[in-house]
Design a protein around this motif. Structure first.
Motif, PDB file in Angstrom:
ATOM      1  N   GLY A  62     -27.725  36.382  -0.260  1.00 34.30           N
ATOM      2  CA  GLY A  62     -26.289  35.675   0.415  1.00 34.30           C
ATOM      3  C   GLY A  62     -25.238  35.419  -0.867  1.00 34.30           C
ATOM      4  N   SER A  63     -27.058  34.398  -1.845  1.00 33.00           N
ATOM      5  CA  SER A  63     -25.703  33.255  -2.677  1.00 33.00           C
ATOM      6  C   SER A  63     -24.524  34.774  -3.539  1.00 33.00           C
ATOM      7  N   THR A  72     -23.505  26.172   5.615  1.00 28.95           N
ATOM      8  CA  THR A  72     -24.721  26.821   4.490  1.00 28.95           C
ATOM      9  C   THR A  72     -24.077  27.866   4.053  1.00 28.95           C
ATOM     10  N   SER A  73     -22.946  28.593   4.056  1.00 31.33           N
ATOM     11  CA  SER A  73     -22.497  28.944   2.747  1.00 31.33           C
ATOM     12  C   SER A  73     -22.318  28.304   2.134  1.00 31.33           C
ATOM     13  N   LYS A 108     -31.253  33.784   1.383  1.00 28.40           N
ATOM     14  CA  LYS A 108     -31.065  32.442   0.405  1.00 28.40           C
ATOM     15  C   LYS A 108     -29.765  33.461  -0.473  1.00 28.40           C
ATOM     16  N   VAL A 122     -25.515  34.333   5.742  1.00 26.97           N
ATOM     17  CA  VAL A 122     -25.204  33.515   6.589  1.00 26.97           C
ATOM     18  C   VAL A 122     -25.497  32.830   7.781  1.00 26.97           C
ATOM     19  N   ILE A 175     -22.557  36.364  -2.582  1.00 24.64           N
ATOM     20  CA  ILE A 175     -20.241  35.317  -2.459  1.00 24.64           C
ATOM     21  C   ILE A 175     -20.696  35.133  -3.778  1.00 24.64           C
ATOM     22  N   HIS A 179     -22.770  38.653   2.331  1.00 24.69           N
ATOM     23  CA  HIS A 179     -22.756  37.210   2.682  1.00 24.69           C
ATOM     24  C   HIS A 179     -22.964  36.956   4.193  1.00 24.69           C
ATOM     25  N   LEU A 180     -21.456  37.342   4.525  1.00 25.79           N
ATOM     26  CA  LEU A 180     -21.525  36.149   6.379  1.00 25.79           C
ATOM     27  C   LEU A 180     -22.643  37.238   7.086  1.00 25.79           C
TER      28      LEU A 180
END
Length: 344
Positions: free
Chosen positions: A239-240, A39-40, A236, A220, A243, A216-217
């Motif tokens: 999160g993108s 996923t990460s 998402k 995820v 990271i 980010h973690l």
């Protein structure tokens, strides 16, 4: 700090381009990553690929859309179709007999139809990145060239993934759905490249990078708990971007310490060749493992060091096609031979 004419001079850009293609190779090597790591990685590898491309784009370099579309067609579509015909020939002669039942049962013309539709599935599959990038860049140029207010531009950019989430675009031609999903990363990088450089040179960048990693973690973890396509899309995106910020700080710091490394520059400048060839090299290595060395079918399971080692070997082996294509067949990647080579 404005960088419209000096972006390419930044050493870390080459490191970032190298990293983006290395992540693609690593992801495709066996075994598959655990769910959370996968996923990460999905939040990183494709968005980062397009963000780096956005950093290198400048509207002022291309005064007309026709000129821009032709220029990008030479750089992207010529390699896209040249590599297709190379590997399509291999597929006809040998590859379809070594593949799955889908390969054997497919009509001989199916790969050609898929490539014309911009959605390769049987031959040189990773080059869907290229059809997606061409679609995305043309969309971005047509829609955002005249938008002067960057805030409104960001709002519009962020709307595209939600438009994709609202409609079934899984079979849209030329990877239009994927282009909609990745437009924010390309566009934000293009419109805010000066701010990105300032961030990467700021004194507090490591603290920001650590904070982004934490975000980010959390994102995820949230993906596994989220219900609803719009909330998942929001998670998402956050999160993108988080990271990407973390990784960019790390890459910039490494580049500042090590400086220019010829191997990294070489791979970064020829990423499209790596993209086209790496799955076939992975296939060669897996054949060696299972058919020649007679390893058990579960050999790769849980062995992530071997996954990393294979990715390194695959990237190293791409030096061979990179050298041969640049030396003898530069037209495959939309280049011409130098005047010195033409004279000889």
């Amino acid at each position: 700090m404005s960088i419209p004419d000096q972006t390419r001079r930044y050493v870390w850009i080459d490191y970032a381009r190298f990293t983006s293609i290395a992540l693609v190779v690593y992801f495709h090597c066996p075994p598959a990553l655990p769910e959370l790591f996968q996923t990460s990685m999905n939040m990183l590898r494709l968005p980062y690929f397009f963000l780096i491309s956005g950093l290198l784009f400048r509207f002022e370099k291309y005064p007309t859309f026709i000129g821009f579309a032709k220029h990008r067609a030479r750089q992207l579509l010529i390699p896209y179709f040249c590599f297709f015909f190379i590997f399509y020939t291999y597929w006809l002669l040998r590859g379809r007999y070594l593949g799955t039942e889908e390969d054997l049962n497919a009509p001989l013309y199916q790969p050609l139809v898929e490539y014309l539709y911009g959605r390769p599935n049987l031959v040189c599959v990773p080059l869907w990145f290229i059809s997606c990038l061409y679609t995305l860049q043309c969309l971005f140029y047509l829609i955002f060239k005249k938008i002067k207010n960057r805030i409104w531009a960001v709002v519009l950019l962020l709307a595209f993934p939600f438009i994709r989430a609202s409609f079934d675009m899984t079979q849209a031609p030329w990877m239009l759905g994927a282009a909609f999903g990745c437009l924010p990363y390309y566009g934000i990088a293009c419109l805010f490249k000066d701010r990105i450089i300032e961030f990467l040179q700021s004194k507090n960048r490591f603290w920001w990078a650590f904070g982004c990693l934490v975000v980010h973690l959390i994102m995820v973890w949230c993906v596994t708990k989220t219900n609803g396509i719009y909330l998942e899309t929001s998670v998402k995106i956050i999160g993108s971007l988080s990271i990407i910020a973390t990784l960019s700080v790390v890459i910039k710091s490494i580049a500042d310490k090590l400086g220019n490394i010829r191997f990294i520059d070489y791979i970064a400048a020829n990423a499209i060749i790596v993209l086209a060839c790496h799955t076939y090299l992975i296939r060669i290595f897996t054949i060696m493992v299972f058919d020649i060395w007679q390893m058990p079918s579960d050999f790769f399971e849980g062995r992530y060091f071997i996954k990393l080692l294979m990715a390194i070997l695959v990237i190293a082996c791409t030096i061979i096609p990179i050298y041969l294509i640049n030396k003898y067949l530069p037209f495959i990647i939309g280049k011409q031979k130098s005047h010195k080579e033409q004279a000889t």
